[in-house]
Design an enzyme around this catalytic site. Structure first.
Site, mmCIF file in Angstrom:
data_model
loop_
_atom_site.group_PDB
_atom_site.id
_atom_site.type_symbol
_atom_site.label_atom_id
_atom_site.label_comp_id
_atom_site.label_asym_id
_atom_site.label_seq_id
_atom_site.Cartn_x
_atom_site.Cartn_y
_atom_site.Cartn_z
ATOM 1 N N LYS A 45 -9.236 7.285 -1.101
ATOM 2 C CA LYS A 45 -9.678 7.027 0.269
ATOM 3 C C LYS A 45 -8.469 7.269 1.157
ATOM 4 O O LYS A 45 -7.596 6.426 1.300
ATOM 5 C CB LYS A 45 -10.182 5.588 0.408
ATOM 6 N N GLU A 99 -4.133 -1.085 14.289
ATOM 7 C CA GLU A 99 -4.656 -0.166 13.271
ATOM 8 C C GLU A 99 -5.915 0.476 13.818
ATOM 9 O O GLU A 99 -6.748 -0.205 14.421
ATOM 10 C CB GLU A 99 -5.064 -0.889 11.966
ATOM 11 N N TRP A 149 -6.772 -0.713 -0.717
ATOM 12 C CA TRP A 149 -7.118 -1.876 -1.573
ATOM 13 C C TRP A 149 -8.406 -1.667 -2.336
ATOM 14 O O TRP A 149 -9.457 -1.545 -1.726
ATOM 15 C CB TRP A 149 -7.291 -3.149 -0.724
ATOM 16 N N ASN A 199 -1.234 -10.298 8.888
ATOM 17 C CA ASN A 199 -2.216 -9.251 9.097
ATOM 18 C C ASN A 199 -3.587 -9.768 8.669
ATOM 19 O O ASN A 199 -3.786 -10.191 7.533
ATOM 20 C CB ASN A 199 -1.897 -8.018 8.241
ATOM 21 N N GLU A 200 -4.531 -9.738 9.594
ATOM 22 C CA GLU A 200 -5.939 -9.998 9.318
ATOM 23 C C GLU A 200 -6.189 -11.214 8.431
ATOM 24 O O GLU A 200 -6.645 -11.071 7.289
ATOM 25 C CB GLU A 200 -6.584 -8.777 8.662
ATOM 26 N N HIS A 247 1.335 -9.045 4.834
ATOM 27 C CA HIS A 247 0.190 -8.144 4.725
ATOM 28 C C HIS A 247 -0.325 -8.232 3.282
ATOM 29 O O HIS A 247 -0.302 -7.268 2.527
ATOM 30 C CB HIS A 247 0.586 -6.714 5.108
ATOM 31 N N GLN A 305 0.801 -1.230 0.000
ATOM 32 C CA GLN A 305 0.000 0.000 0.000
ATOM 33 C C GLN A 305 0.836 1.283 0.000
ATOM 34 O O GLN A 305 0.309 2.351 -0.286
ATOM 35 C CB GLN A 305 -0.948 -0.009 1.202
HETATM 36 C C1 BGP Z 1 -7.344 -3.148 7.148
HETATM 37 C C2 BGP Z 1 -6.083 -3.521 6.415
HETATM 38 C C3 BGP Z 1 -5.299 -2.369 5.885
HETATM 39 C C4 BGP Z 1 -6.094 -1.178 5.433
HETATM 40 C C5 BGP Z 1 -7.291 -0.879 6.324
HETATM 41 C C6 BGP Z 1 -8.293 0.100 5.735
HETATM 42 O O1 BGP Z 1 -8.275 -4.148 7.012
HETATM 43 O O2 BGP Z 1 -5.232 -4.240 7.258
HETATM 44 O O3 BGP Z 1 -4.422 -2.862 4.919
HETATM 45 O O4 BGP Z 1 -6.349 -1.186 4.111
HETATM 46 O O5 BGP Z 1 -8.021 -2.033 6.655
HETATM 47 O O6 BGP Z 1 -9.136 -0.551 4.836
HETATM 48 P P1 BGP Z 1 -9.486 0.039 3.419
HETATM 49 O O7 BGP Z 1 -8.171 0.429 2.812
HETATM 50 O O8 BGP Z 1 -10.170 -1.047 2.664
HETATM 51 O O9 BGP Z 1 -10.374 1.191 3.675
#
Ligand code: BGP
Length: 464
Positions: free
Chosen positions: A431, A371, A425, A161-162, A117, A20
């Site tokens: 955003k 986060e 993403w 990550n997640e 990630h 990212q």
């Molecule tokens: C989390 C991820 C990040 C980031 C964030 C915001 O789920 O770990 O990588 O992207 O969300 O989400 P988004 O970018 O879809 O708004």
């Protein structure tokens, strides 16, 4: 109540992910990631340049320091480290992260490092990605290379990550690569990921690597929309689907029994499960849990309608309805009393207090908020970017974290998503989450927002 009792130990920083923010997608021997290939092939906005952090990490880390922060969570790009299926190491990739880590230490910034990630090397996606247990083995090899190369420079390691989001989006919702919609595949991927995690933790301990190791989860606190018994059961199902299959094995060493029973009773094939894998999971509990929190989830029973996922990846331009529903499991709904961002996230600061209390009670494992932040459309042309909405969001959430800490939760740090603007993403760069604006159109010039100065002052004065 605002004050943190033992502030010296508390980390205040920001979090990013390699794909990212780094850019430099084809430099210094980096292999292609599945995201490079997927976004190029579909002609979607991509992270080829992103925030250009690969070239500007010194400036970024210096600005973190100047912004009063004492920690930085980032991820290592697997395709920079391992060149191919044979597992060959790319020394230029290793050198890059040694430089980044050295810079962190020079600036007094504690690194918290994520191994995965979501940027899987494409050569692994080509052999089936997370569906193939060979990817789990490849992950352990990659982890070992990192352990050896960076041992002594990282105190806080995390494997994934997640796990929920990249598997759910890749194999259920189908809005991330490889765009599948297949629950059987989803279940197998989840299993392979948790096995890869446990084996990597096992190796970390066997090799006596310095520091602690954990995992980061997408903590989605689930709230019932009413108190009907079927709603409460749906909340349990949704919690199993979103959260428990990651944190139960990671913190307690086992998958939730009722979830496994439900999957089995629905006729899914679990013949891929091996006793030796479950033994490794049982033996390797994490040293800490990273929790990412953006907002709460409200749940009702799924009374009608087949499994369906519709995601909002285009903010206010999105004309559809967000749907997250699994037949006979649960259905997401909205709470009409809570504010909702332009991208459809409901916000509820108290949720972060409640999740910390809940996770501490359940697992008694040290916690980090790895986060937290708010994605906004922002005009970054003005000299001073007035992002008061972000300040309110962060301030209200951090107060709740301090509240939980003062109520006895062992929470050790807060990482804002994100220290600077980056690629989101599928949503692209519009955003924005950063404390520092990035002018993506004009050479990625950095412009601190009002929130950057506010965070600095609050860390230095208010939270002492
Ligand atoms: C989390 C991820 C990040 C980031 C964030 C915001 O789920 O770990 O990588 O992207 O969300 O989400 P988004 O970018 O879809 O708004």
């Amino acid at each position: 109540m605002k004050n943190i009792d033992n502030k010296e130990e508390f980390l205040f920083g920001g979090a990013t992910a390699s794909y990212q923010c780094e850019g430099a997608w084809n430099e210094d021997g980096k292999a292609e990631s599945m995201w490079d290939v997927y976004l190029h092939k579909n002609n979607y906005e991509n992270g080829d340049v992103a925030s250009d952090h690969y070239h500007r990490y010194k400036e970024d880390i210096r600005m973190m320091k100047e912004g009063g922060q004492n920690a930085y969570r980032f991820s290592i790009a697997w395709p920079r480290i391992i060149k191919n299926l044979e597992g060959e190491v790319n020394e230029a990739g290793i050198k890059h992260y040694i430089d980044v880590l050295d810079e962190c230490h020079m600036q007094g910034i504690e690194p918290l490092v994520t191994l995965y990630h979501w940027d899987l090397p494409q050569y692994l996606e080509d052999i089936g990605g997370w569906l193939n247990p060979a990817t789990a083995d490849a992950f352990v090899h990659y982890a070992e290379v990192c352990y050896k190369a960076f041992d002594g420079k990282i105190n806080l390691w995390t494997t994934f990550n997640e796990p929920k989001w990249f598997t759910h989006c890749g194999y259920m919702a189908g809005n991330y690569p490889p765009e599948h919609h297949n629950p059987q595949e989803y279940i197998q991927c989840c299993y392979n990921v948790m096995v890869a995690h446990a084996k990597a933790v096992d190796l970390f301990r066997k090799e006596n690597i310095k520091g602690k190791i954990g995992i980061v989860m997408s903590t989605e606190p689930m709230y019932p929309i009413d108190d009907k018994p079927e709603t409460l059961q749906a909340v349990r199902n949704a919690d199993n689907y979103a959260n428990n299959w990651v944190c139960d094995p990671a913190c307690k060493g086992e998958f939730p029994k009722d979830m496994v029973e439900k999957i089995r009773s629905q006729g899914f094939d679990l013949s891929f499960v091996k006793k030796e894998d479950l033994d490794v999971i049982a033996k390797n509990r994490v040293d800490f849990l990273g929790c990412n929190y953006y907002g709460p989830v409200f749940v009702k029973a799924n009374e009608e309608g087949d499994t369906c996922f519709v995601t909002n990846n285009s903010g206010t331009r999105f004309k559809g309805k967000v749907i997250n529903r699994i037949k006979d499991w649960y259905e997401y709904t909205k709470n009409p009393d809570l504010p909702t961002t332009a991208w459809g996230t409901q916000t509820y600061p108290k949720g972060i207090y409640e999740l910390l209390m809940n996770y501490w009670e359940r697992y008694h494992t040290p916690l980090y908020i790895t986060e937290n932040g708010i994605g906004l459309y922002e005009d970054i042309a003005p000299d001073r970017i007035e992002d008061d909405q972000r300040i309110d969001y962060m301030d209200s959430h951090i107060k709740e974290i301090i509240h939980a800490k003062n109520d006895g939760v062992d929470v050790r740090g807060y990482f804002a998503w994100s220290p600077f603007d980056l690629y989101s993403w599928k949503n692209g760069c519009e955003k924005r989450y950063g404390l520092i604006g990035i002018d993506f159109e004009n050479g990625c010039v950095r412009k601190p927002k009002k929130s950057y100065y506010w965070y600095k002052e609050a860390i230095e004065k208010e939270w002492k």
